[in-house]
Design an enzyme around this catalytic site. Structure first.
Site, PDB file in Angstrom:
ATOM      1  N   ARG A 230      -0.028   6.160   7.603  1.00 20.48           N
ATOM      2  CA  ARG A 230       0.149   6.257   6.149  1.00 20.48           C
ATOM      3  C   ARG A 230      -0.400   7.578   5.614  1.00 20.48           C
ATOM      4  O   ARG A 230       0.055   8.104   4.616  1.00 20.48           O
ATOM      5  CB  ARG A 230      -0.611   5.120   5.448  1.00 20.48           C
ATOM      6  CG  ARG A 230      -0.025   3.744   5.648  1.00 20.48           C
ATOM      7  CD  ARG A 230      -0.672   2.761   4.684  1.00 20.48           C
ATOM      8  NE  ARG A 230      -0.483   1.374   5.061  1.00 20.48           N
ATOM      9  CZ  ARG A 230       0.592   0.639   4.755  1.00 20.48           C
ATOM     10  NH1 ARG A 230       1.576   1.177   4.065  1.00 20.48           N
ATOM     11  NH2 ARG A 230       0.683  -0.611   5.130  1.00 20.48           N
TER      12      ARG A 230
ATOM     13  N   PHE B  16      13.578   4.887  11.108  1.00 22.91           N
ATOM     14  CA  PHE B  16      12.276   4.359  10.699  1.00 22.91           C
ATOM     15  C   PHE B  16      11.310   5.517  10.482  1.00 22.91           C
ATOM     16  O   PHE B  16      11.059   6.314  11.380  1.00 22.91           O
ATOM     17  CB  PHE B  16      11.722   3.379  11.735  1.00 22.91           C
ATOM     18  CG  PHE B  16      10.597   2.570  11.170  1.00 22.91           C
ATOM     19  CD1 PHE B  16      10.847   1.474  10.357  1.00 22.91           C
ATOM     20  CD2 PHE B  16       9.277   2.933  11.404  1.00 22.91           C
ATOM     21  CE1 PHE B  16       9.808   0.739   9.799  1.00 22.91           C
ATOM     22  CE2 PHE B  16       8.223   2.204  10.855  1.00 22.91           C
ATOM     23  CZ  PHE B  16       8.498   1.106  10.045  1.00 22.91           C
TER      24      PHE B  16
ATOM     25  N   LYS C  42       0.818  -1.190   0.000  1.00 24.68           N
ATOM     26  CA  LYS C  42       0.000   0.000   0.000  1.00 24.68           C
ATOM     27  C   LYS C  42       0.863   1.256   0.000  1.00 24.68           C
ATOM     28  O   LYS C  42       0.418   2.339  -0.340  1.00 24.68           O
ATOM     29  CB  LYS C  42      -0.883   0.013   1.269  1.00 24.68           C
ATOM     30  CG  LYS C  42      -1.733  -1.219   1.425  1.00 24.68           C
ATOM     31  CD  LYS C  42      -2.313  -1.267   2.866  1.00 24.68           C
ATOM     32  CE  LYS C  42      -2.966  -2.623   3.057  1.00 24.68           C
ATOM     33  NZ  LYS C  42      -3.155  -2.935   4.485  1.00 24.68           N
ATOM     34  N   GLY C  43       2.115   1.099   0.437  1.00 26.05           N
ATOM     35  CA  GLY C  43       2.993   2.238   0.679  1.00 26.05           C
ATOM     36  C   GLY C  43       3.183   3.171  -0.503  1.00 26.05           C
ATOM     37  O   GLY C  43       3.278   4.384  -0.332  1.00 26.05           O
TER      38      GLY C  43
ATOM     39  N   GLU D 215       7.684   3.008  -5.826  1.00 28.98           N
ATOM     40  CA  GLU D 215       7.767   2.484  -4.459  1.00 28.98           C
ATOM     41  C   GLU D 215       7.848   3.612  -3.442  1.00 28.98           C
ATOM     42  O   GLU D 215       8.271   4.717  -3.769  1.00 28.98           O
ATOM     43  CB  GLU D 215       9.034   1.624  -4.329  1.00 28.98           C
ATOM     44  CG  GLU D 215       8.762   0.132  -4.295  1.00 28.98           C
ATOM     45  CD  GLU D 215       8.203  -0.360  -2.959  1.00 28.98           C
ATOM     46  OE1 GLU D 215       7.550   0.425  -2.222  1.00 28.98           O
ATOM     47  OE2 GLU D 215       8.413  -1.529  -2.648  1.00 28.98           O
ATOM     48  N   ASP D 216       7.480   3.283  -2.225  1.00 29.94           N
ATOM     49  CA  ASP D 216       7.617   4.261  -1.151  1.00 29.94           C
ATOM     50  C   ASP D 216       9.065   4.393  -0.690  1.00 29.94           C
ATOM     51  O   ASP D 216       9.576   5.486  -0.522  1.00 29.94           O
ATOM     52  CB  ASP D 216       6.694   3.891   0.032  1.00 29.94           C
ATOM     53  CG  ASP D 216       6.820   2.414   0.455  1.00 29.94           C
ATOM     54  OD1 ASP D 216       7.635   1.671  -0.120  1.00 29.94           O
ATOM     55  OD2 ASP D 216       6.077   2.025   1.381  1.00 29.94           O
TER      56      ASP D 216
ATOM     57  N   LYS E  64      17.105   4.499   1.622  1.00 30.08           N
ATOM     58  CA  LYS E  64      18.015   4.411   2.777  1.00 30.08           C
ATOM     59  C   LYS E  64      19.230   3.617   2.331  1.00 30.08           C
ATOM     60  O   LYS E  64      19.309   2.409   2.576  1.00 30.08           O
ATOM     61  CB  LYS E  64      17.342   3.639   3.918  1.00 30.08           C
ATOM     62  CG  LYS E  64      16.260   4.349   4.670  1.00 30.08           C
ATOM     63  CD  LYS E  64      15.922   3.496   5.907  1.00 30.08           C
ATOM     64  CE  LYS E  64      14.517   3.658   6.356  1.00 30.08           C
ATOM     65  NZ  LYS E  64      14.115   2.666   7.373  1.00 30.08           N
TER      66      LYS E  64
ATOM     67  N   ASP F  77      14.849  -0.071   1.165  1.00 28.92           N
ATOM     68  CA  ASP F  77      15.540  -0.240   2.442  1.00 28.92           C
ATOM     69  C   ASP F  77      16.636  -1.285   2.244  1.00 28.92           C
ATOM     70  O   ASP F  77      17.700  -0.956   1.722  1.00 28.92           O
ATOM     71  CB  ASP F  77      14.459  -0.662   3.460  1.00 28.92           C
ATOM     72  CG  ASP F  77      14.940  -0.764   4.881  1.00 28.92           C
ATOM     73  OD1 ASP F  77      15.790   0.049   5.275  1.00 28.92           O
ATOM     74  OD2 ASP F  77      14.463  -1.645   5.620  1.00 28.92           O
TER      75      ASP F  77
ATOM     76  N   ASP G  73       3.920   3.153   6.731  1.00 29.68           N
ATOM     77  CA  ASP G  73       3.216   2.885   7.987  1.00 29.68           C
ATOM     78  C   ASP G  73       4.123   2.401   9.102  1.00 29.68           C
ATOM     79  O   ASP G  73       5.227   1.903   8.863  1.00 29.68           O
ATOM     80  CB  ASP G  73       2.154   1.813   7.766  1.00 29.68           C
ATOM     81  CG  ASP G  73       2.786   0.423   7.585  1.00 29.68           C
ATOM     82  OD1 ASP G  73       3.600   0.265   6.659  1.00 29.68           O
ATOM     83  OD2 ASP G  73       2.478  -0.472   8.393  1.00 29.68           O
TER      84      ASP G  73
HETATM   85  P1  IMP Z   1      13.202  -3.789   1.723  1.00 28.40           P
HETATM   86  O1  IMP Z   1      12.810  -5.063   1.051  1.00 28.40           O
HETATM   87  O2  IMP Z   1      14.007  -4.025   2.978  1.00 28.40           O
HETATM   88  O3  IMP Z   1      13.878  -2.797   0.813  1.00 28.40           O
HETATM   89  O4  IMP Z   1      11.888  -3.186   2.335  1.00 28.40           O
HETATM   90  C1  IMP Z   1      10.984  -2.524   1.592  1.00 28.40           C
HETATM   91  C2  IMP Z   1       9.715  -2.320   2.357  1.00 28.40           C
HETATM   92  O5  IMP Z   1       9.916  -2.253   3.769  1.00 28.40           O
HETATM   93  C3  IMP Z   1       9.133  -0.983   1.990  1.00 28.40           C
HETATM   94  O6  IMP Z   1       8.372  -1.059   0.825  1.00 28.40           O
HETATM   95  C4  IMP Z   1       8.333  -0.641   3.221  1.00 28.40           C
HETATM   96  O7  IMP Z   1       7.060  -1.223   3.137  1.00 28.40           O
HETATM   97  C5  IMP Z   1       9.102  -1.259   4.350  1.00 28.40           C
HETATM   98  N1  IMP Z   1       9.970  -0.274   5.045  1.00 28.40           N
HETATM   99  C6  IMP Z   1      11.308  -0.159   4.985  1.00 28.40           C
HETATM  100  N2  IMP Z   1      11.745   0.871   5.727  1.00 28.40           N
HETATM  101  C7  IMP Z   1      10.655   1.438   6.258  1.00 28.40           C
HETATM  102  C8  IMP Z   1      10.451   2.594   7.107  1.00 28.40           C
HETATM  103  O8  IMP Z   1      11.377   3.312   7.525  1.00 28.40           O
HETATM  104  N3  IMP Z   1       9.166   2.874   7.433  1.00 28.40           N
HETATM  105  C9  IMP Z   1       8.103   2.123   7.011  1.00 28.40           C
HETATM  106  N4  IMP Z   1       8.246   1.054   6.204  1.00 28.40           N
HETATM  107  C10 IMP Z   1       9.515   0.715   5.837  1.00 28.40           C
HETATM  108 MG    MG Z   2       6.586  -0.728   0.031  1.00 30.53          MG
END
Ligand code: IMP
Ligand code: MG
Length: 174
Positions: A163, A150, A41-42, A97-98, A129, A101, A157
């Protein structure tokens, strides 16, 4: 656990930056149609704002993957909860994407989408990040690089809340 939200990126800053990315995409895709793929949803708040700022023809599709529970650490497990409605074949796809990470979700997703034969495939994220990266993913459009904190708001969220904040805030746990 109680938490407080501190503003990291104001609504004004976020909106200005989204407008710039929209202009950039409009230039880069001049004469083409872009197909925006939103990761729910992000990514939804960012996608809506971004789509309004793109001046070339736009089509949209949505998908949902899960890699997080109510936790703040990625489990590394990516599951397709809702797939796209339409094929990507020969489309100019931009995944919206939001946040990137660890990069686990996106690297899995991009590989899967590439197999569907798009004419081109790019990644656009509101937040990045870089310090947290575990898997290498190349990001084509980035709103803001942020430190390892975070964050919530603008689609992001904490345990499904916040959100709807119109800015990006840092969650401070008390
Ligand atoms: P990744 O697979 O570790 O890159 O994670 C991606 C997903 O983790 C994002 O699409 C978010 O939904 C969630 N996420 C990562 N960091 C944060 C944050 O700081 N706040 C909220 N959601 C996060
Ligand atoms: Mg996401």
């Amino acid at each position: 656990m109680a938490e407080r939200i501190k503003v990291l990126l104001s609504e004004e800053r976020v909106n200005v930056r989204i407008r710039e990315i929209g202009e950039q995409i409009s230039r880069d895709y001049a004469g083409k149609q872009v197909h925006l793929v939103c990761v729910l949803k992000g990514g939804s708040f960012f996608l809506c704002e971004l789509a309004k700022r793109i001046t070339v023809p736009v089509s949209l599709d949505f998908m949902s993957v899960s890699s997080y529970g109510g936790d703040t650490k990625s489990s590394g497990v990516v599951k397709i909860v809702k797939d796209l409605d339409e094929p990507l074949k020969d489309k100019h796809v931009i995944v919206v994407e939001d946040i990137v990470d660890s990069g686990r979700t996106l690297s899995y997703l991009l590989e899967m989408l590439r197999d569907r034969g798009p004419a081109s495939l790019r990644l656009c994220t509101l937040l990045d990040k870089p310090e947290r990266r575990v898997v290498n993913v190349s990001v084509d459009y980035t709103g803001f690089e942020i430190p390892d904190q975070f964050v919530v708001g603008y689609g992001l969220d904490y345990d499904q809340r916040y959100r709807n904040l119109p800015y990006i805030g840092v969650v401070e746990f008390e």
